[in-house]
Design a protein around this motif. Sequence first.
Motif, PDB file in Angstrom:
ATOM      1  N   GLU A  40       0.832  -1.203   0.000  1.00 49.91           N
ATOM      2  CA  GLU A  40       0.000   0.000   0.000  1.00 49.91           C
ATOM      3  C   GLU A  40       0.871   1.259   0.000  1.00 49.91           C
ATOM      4  O   GLU A  40       0.584   2.223  -0.698  1.00 49.91           O
ATOM      5  N   ARG A  41       1.935   1.237   0.770  1.00 51.65           N
ATOM      6  CA  ARG A  41       2.849   2.378   0.820  1.00 51.65           C
ATOM      7  C   ARG A  41       3.490   2.595  -0.551  1.00 51.65           C
ATOM      8  O   ARG A  41       3.557   3.712  -1.042  1.00 51.65           O
ATOM      9  N   GLU A  42       3.909   1.506  -1.183  1.00 54.75           N
ATOM     10  CA  GLU A  42       4.498   1.607  -2.516  1.00 54.75           C
ATOM     11  C   GLU A  42       3.491   2.161  -3.524  1.00 54.75           C
ATOM     12  O   GLU A  42       3.828   3.004  -4.359  1.00 54.75           O
ATOM     13  N   LEU A  43       2.256   1.686  -3.430  1.00 53.60           N
ATOM     14  CA  LEU A  43       1.215   2.179  -4.334  1.00 53.60           C
ATOM     15  C   LEU A  43       0.957   3.672  -4.108  1.00 53.60           C
ATOM     16  O   LEU A  43       0.785   4.434  -5.068  1.00 53.60           O
ATOM     17  N   ARG A  44       0.910   4.089  -2.843  1.00 58.45           N
ATOM     18  CA  ARG A  44       0.709   5.517  -2.542  1.00 58.45           C
ATOM     19  C   ARG A  44       1.851   6.351  -3.112  1.00 58.45           C
ATOM     20  O   ARG A  44       1.636   7.411  -3.677  1.00 58.45           O
ATOM     21  N   GLU A  45       3.073   5.869  -2.959  1.00 57.64           N
ATOM     22  CA  GLU A  45       4.236   6.586  -3.487  1.00 57.64           C
ATOM     23  C   GLU A  45       4.152   6.703  -5.013  1.00 57.64           C
ATOM     24  O   GLU A  45       4.416   7.761  -5.572  1.00 57.64           O
ATOM     25  N   ARG A  46       3.753   5.606  -5.671  1.00 58.41           N
ATOM     26  CA  ARG A  46       3.593   5.640  -7.133  1.00 58.41           C
ATOM     27  C   ARG A  46       2.503   6.632  -7.542  1.00 58.41           C
ATOM     28  O   ARG A  46       2.668   7.391  -8.491  1.00 58.41           O
ATOM     29  N   GLU A  47       1.395   6.603  -6.808  1.00 57.03           N
ATOM     30  CA  GLU A  47       0.302   7.528  -7.111  1.00 57.03           C
ATOM     31  C   GLU A  47       0.755   8.974  -6.943  1.00 57.03           C
ATOM     32  O   GLU A  47       0.429   9.833  -7.760  1.00 57.03           O
ATOM     33  N   GLU A  48       1.511   9.230  -5.878  1.00 56.20           N
ATOM     34  CA  GLU A  48       2.007  10.588  -5.638  1.00 56.20           C
ATOM     35  C   GLU A  48       2.947  11.021  -6.761  1.00 56.20           C
ATOM     36  O   GLU A  48       2.880  12.156  -7.239  1.00 56.20           O
ATOM     37  N   LYS A  49       3.831  10.112  -7.186  1.00 56.23           N
ATOM     38  CA  LYS A  49       4.752  10.426  -8.285  1.00 56.23           C
ATOM     39  C   LYS A  49       3.985  10.685  -9.577  1.00 56.23           C
ATOM     40  O   LYS A  49       4.287  11.628 -10.314  1.00 56.23           O
TER      41      LYS A  49
END
Length: 145
Positions: free
Chosen positions: A15-24
Amino acid sequence: RFVLRSATEGERERERELREREEKLAKRMEEVEDRMRRAEEAEKASKAASQHELEEARAEARRQAQREAYGGASIPNEFLCPITMEVMLDPVIAMDGHTYERSAMESWLSRSQKSPKTNCLLPSKMLVPNQAMKSMIIEWKERVL
């Protein structure tokens, strides 16, 4: 319990990785949209500059045609409308005290309450015929033609 905890930690990591990707991705989208906005603004400015250059070229062509029509005679500056830069046919005095071609000033006043020469607010849109200027222009035309 350990397996469950580990799966939960794995899910949290995912989930953290997905959030980071979404933010990028969101940041990239903002950058792309900003570049597109700047490109559109530059295109508009370029079109406006081109339009202005075209209008200036047309005005210069009209002035040149007028000079030729008057036998190449030098046209006194006071006979030229400050808006059109052409010899006035129906000179009028605006409330800023300056003389303009009636049709050019009427058109100006339909879009603005300010003087085209001073950019100051005009107290009135009243135009007064400038008979003296009209007589001088007529006399000058008779001499050069």
